[in-house]
Design a protein around this motif. Structure first.
Motif, PDB file in Angstrom:
ATOM      1  N   ASP A  14       0.834  -1.209   0.000  1.00 23.74           N
ATOM      2  CA  ASP A  14       0.000   0.000   0.000  1.00 23.74           C
ATOM      3  C   ASP A  14       0.865   1.254   0.000  1.00 23.74           C
ATOM      4  O   ASP A  14       0.557   2.226  -0.680  1.00 23.74           O
ATOM      5  CB  ASP A  14      -0.928   0.025   1.223  1.00 23.74           C
ATOM      6  CG  ASP A  14      -2.014  -1.034   1.158  1.00 23.74           C
ATOM      7  OD1 ASP A  14      -2.337  -1.495   0.039  1.00 23.74           O
ATOM      8  OD2 ASP A  14      -2.533  -1.410   2.218  1.00 23.74           O
ATOM      9  N   GLU A  15       1.936   1.230   0.778  1.00 23.46           N
ATOM     10  CA  GLU A  15       2.841   2.378   0.820  1.00 23.46           C
ATOM     11  C   GLU A  15       3.519   2.588  -0.534  1.00 23.46           C
ATOM     12  O   GLU A  15       3.704   3.713  -0.977  1.00 23.46           O
ATOM     13  CB  GLU A  15       3.883   2.202   1.929  1.00 23.46           C
ATOM     14  CG  GLU A  15       3.325   2.184   3.326  1.00 23.46           C
ATOM     15  CD  GLU A  15       2.872   3.552   3.823  1.00 23.46           C
ATOM     16  OE1 GLU A  15       2.706   4.500   3.029  1.00 23.46           O
ATOM     17  OE2 GLU A  15       2.660   3.665   5.040  1.00 23.46           O
ATOM     18  N   ARG A  17       2.248   1.850  -3.459  1.00 28.39           N
ATOM     19  CA  ARG A  17       1.245   2.468  -4.336  1.00 28.39           C
ATOM     20  C   ARG A  17       1.089   3.957  -4.023  1.00 28.39           C
ATOM     21  O   ARG A  17       0.960   4.779  -4.920  1.00 28.39           O
ATOM     22  CB  ARG A  17      -0.100   1.761  -4.191  1.00 28.39           C
ATOM     23  CG  ARG A  17      -0.171   0.427  -4.869  1.00 28.39           C
ATOM     24  CD  ARG A  17      -1.583  -0.168  -4.768  1.00 28.39           C
ATOM     25  NE  ARG A  17      -1.579  -1.547  -5.149  1.00 28.39           N
ATOM     26  CZ  ARG A  17      -1.428  -2.569  -4.308  1.00 28.39           C
ATOM     27  NH1 ARG A  17      -1.292  -2.366  -3.024  1.00 28.39           N
ATOM     28  NH2 ARG A  17      -1.435  -3.804  -4.758  1.00 28.39           N
ATOM     29  N   SER A  18       1.087   4.294  -2.743  1.00 28.00           N
ATOM     30  CA  SER A  18       0.991   5.694  -2.336  1.00 28.00           C
ATOM     31  C   SER A  18       2.175   6.489  -2.874  1.00 28.00           C
ATOM     32  O   SER A  18       2.005   7.586  -3.421  1.00 28.00           O
ATOM     33  CB  SER A  18       0.950   5.801  -0.810  1.00 28.00           C
ATOM     34  OG  SER A  18       1.116   7.135  -0.390  1.00 28.00           O
ATOM     35  N   ARG A  20       4.002   5.794  -5.453  1.00 28.70           N
ATOM     36  CA  ARG A  20       3.857   5.918  -6.907  1.00 28.70           C
ATOM     37  C   ARG A  20       2.951   7.094  -7.261  1.00 28.70           C
ATOM     38  O   ARG A  20       3.258   7.861  -8.168  1.00 28.70           O
ATOM     39  CB  ARG A  20       3.299   4.636  -7.513  1.00 28.70           C
ATOM     40  CG  ARG A  20       3.177   4.729  -9.024  1.00 28.70           C
ATOM     41  CD  ARG A  20       2.444   3.536  -9.633  1.00 28.70           C
ATOM     42  NE  ARG A  20       2.258   3.756 -11.038  1.00 28.70           N
ATOM     43  CZ  ARG A  20       1.301   4.523 -11.574  1.00 28.70           C
ATOM     44  NH1 ARG A  20       0.440   5.152 -10.801  1.00 28.70           N
ATOM     45  NH2 ARG A  20       1.208   4.665 -12.876  1.00 28.70           N
ATOM     46  N   GLU A  21       1.840   7.243  -6.539  1.00 26.38           N
ATOM     47  CA  GLU A  21       0.931   8.371  -6.803  1.00 26.38           C
ATOM     48  C   GLU A  21       1.640   9.707  -6.616  1.00 26.38           C
ATOM     49  O   GLU A  21       1.446  10.631  -7.404  1.00 26.38           O
ATOM     50  CB  GLU A  21      -0.292   8.287  -5.887  1.00 26.38           C
ATOM     51  CG  GLU A  21      -1.232   7.157  -6.243  1.00 26.38           C
ATOM     52  CD  GLU A  21      -2.381   7.018  -5.250  1.00 26.38           C
ATOM     53  OE1 GLU A  21      -2.641   7.983  -4.494  1.00 26.38           O
ATOM     54  OE2 GLU A  21      -2.996   5.941  -5.239  1.00 26.38           O
ATOM     55  N   TRP A  22       2.447   9.819  -5.577  1.00 31.67           N
ATOM     56  CA  TRP A  22       3.194  11.054  -5.349  1.00 31.67           C
ATOM     57  C   TRP A  22       4.187  11.292  -6.482  1.00 31.67           C
ATOM     58  O   TRP A  22       4.341  12.425  -6.942  1.00 31.67           O
ATOM     59  CB  TRP A  22       3.946  10.973  -4.023  1.00 31.67           C
ATOM     60  CG  TRP A  22       3.116  11.245  -2.820  1.00 31.67           C
ATOM     61  CD1 TRP A  22       2.043  10.519  -2.375  1.00 31.67           C
ATOM     62  CD2 TRP A  22       3.290  12.304  -1.896  1.00 31.67           C
ATOM     63  NE1 TRP A  22       1.552  11.074  -1.228  1.00 31.67           N
ATOM     64  CE2 TRP A  22       2.294  12.163  -0.904  1.00 31.67           C
ATOM     65  CE3 TRP A  22       4.196  13.346  -1.796  1.00 31.67           C
ATOM     66  CZ2 TRP A  22       2.193  13.034   0.169  1.00 31.67           C
ATOM     67  CZ3 TRP A  22       4.095  14.209  -0.727  1.00 31.67           C
ATOM     68  CH2 TRP A  22       3.095  14.060   0.233  1.00 31.67           C
ATOM     69  N   VAL A  24       4.176  10.166  -9.697  1.00 32.41           N
ATOM     70  CA  VAL A  24       3.592  10.494 -11.002  1.00 32.41           C
ATOM     71  C   VAL A  24       2.880  11.836 -10.990  1.00 32.41           C
ATOM     72  O   VAL A  24       2.568  12.386 -12.047  1.00 32.41           O
ATOM     73  CB  VAL A  24       2.673   9.377 -11.545  1.00 32.41           C
ATOM     74  CG1 VAL A  24       3.454   8.076 -11.734  1.00 32.41           C
ATOM     75  CG2 VAL A  24       1.464   9.166 -10.663  1.00 32.41           C
ATOM     76  N   ALA A  25       2.631  12.390  -9.799  1.00 30.64           N
ATOM     77  CA  ALA A  25       2.036  13.723  -9.715  1.00 30.64           C
ATOM     78  C   ALA A  25       3.048  14.809 -10.068  1.00 30.64           C
ATOM     79  O   ALA A  25       2.661  15.929 -10.400  1.00 30.64           O
ATOM     80  CB  ALA A  25       1.468  13.970  -8.320  1.00 30.64           C
ATOM     81  N   ARG A  30       6.464  12.033 -14.371  1.00 29.54           N
ATOM     82  CA  ARG A  30       5.341  11.368 -15.041  1.00 29.54           C
ATOM     83  C   ARG A  30       5.851  10.581 -16.253  1.00 29.54           C
ATOM     84  O   ARG A  30       6.643  11.064 -17.035  1.00 29.54           O
ATOM     85  CB  ARG A  30       4.314  12.411 -15.475  1.00 29.54           C
ATOM     86  CG  ARG A  30       2.959  11.822 -15.735  1.00 29.54           C
ATOM     87  CD  ARG A  30       1.897  12.888 -15.862  1.00 29.54           C
ATOM     88  NE  ARG A  30       1.763  13.646 -14.613  1.00 29.54           N
ATOM     89  CZ  ARG A  30       1.743  14.975 -14.554  1.00 29.54           C
ATOM     90  NH1 ARG A  30       1.830  15.697 -15.626  1.00 29.54           N
ATOM     91  NH2 ARG A  30       1.614  15.574 -13.385  1.00 29.54           N
ATOM     92  N   TRP A  72       7.583  12.659   0.710  1.00 31.85           N
ATOM     93  CA  TRP A  72       6.659  11.550   0.976  1.00 31.85           C
ATOM     94  C   TRP A  72       6.980  10.880   2.314  1.00 31.85           C
ATOM     95  O   TRP A  72       6.094  10.670   3.132  1.00 31.85           O
ATOM     96  CB  TRP A  72       6.717  10.546  -0.173  1.00 31.85           C
ATOM     97  CG  TRP A  72       5.807   9.374   0.007  1.00 31.85           C
ATOM     98  CD1 TRP A  72       4.484   9.297  -0.308  1.00 31.85           C
ATOM     99  CD2 TRP A  72       6.154   8.100   0.565  1.00 31.85           C
ATOM    100  NE1 TRP A  72       3.985   8.060   0.014  1.00 31.85           N
ATOM    101  CE2 TRP A  72       4.995   7.303   0.549  1.00 31.85           C
ATOM    102  CE3 TRP A  72       7.340   7.559   1.070  1.00 31.85           C
ATOM    103  CZ2 TRP A  72       4.975   5.995   1.022  1.00 31.85           C
ATOM    104  CZ3 TRP A  72       7.320   6.252   1.541  1.00 31.85           C
ATOM    105  CH2 TRP A  72       6.149   5.491   1.516  1.00 31.85           C
TER     106      TRP A  72
END
Length: 130
Positions: A14-15, A17-18, A20-22, A24-25, A30, A72
């Motif tokens: 889960d961490e 994935r979190s 990764r979101e940061w 690609v933002a 990206r 992060w």
């Protein structure tokens, strides 16, 4: 050059994935970030997320990656640890409890050191070394 980022701690997938979101933002990261799964263990269904792979290149990508990683992990609770590994095997570790306690000046210095580490030896041009 690609670098691998692994997360260790409770709820590592889960961490990851979190994180990764940061990543690609950030516009400069990206399209450079991939989740990588480990082969499934015998007797289990599916594979487990293991690492993020980030393609580095010119234009401050290493600095952007270092900045996002540090930002992060400063926001994580608990004992999350990041390990960043270059293709040549060199690695750099960040532990959430230690990074959270840094002063703003220390965060700036850590970001600089991590960025230089990600770039690797012999990859700094003269304008960036001065």
């Amino acid at each position: 050059m690609d670098v691998k980022v692994a997360v260790d701690g409770g709820r590592a997938a889960d961490e990851l994935r979190s994180l990764r979101e940061w990543l690609v933002a950030d516009p400069s990261l990206r399209g450079r970030v991939r989740l990588e799964a480990a082969p499934p263990a015998p007797g289990t269904l599916g594979s487990a997320l293991e690492t993020l792979s980030v393609a580095l290149g010119p234009g401050g990508v290493a600095t952007a990656l270092a900045s996002v990683l540090i930002t992060w992990i400063r926001r994580r609770s608990g004992g999350v640890t990041l390990t960043v590994r270059r293709g040549d095997g060199a690695s750099f570790g960040l532990k959430a409890p230690s990074v959270r306690e840094l002063s703003p000046q220390d965060v700036t210095e850590l970001t600089r050191r991590l960025s230089e580490s990600l770039d690797g030896p012999g990859t700094h041009d003269s304008a960036r070394e001065s």
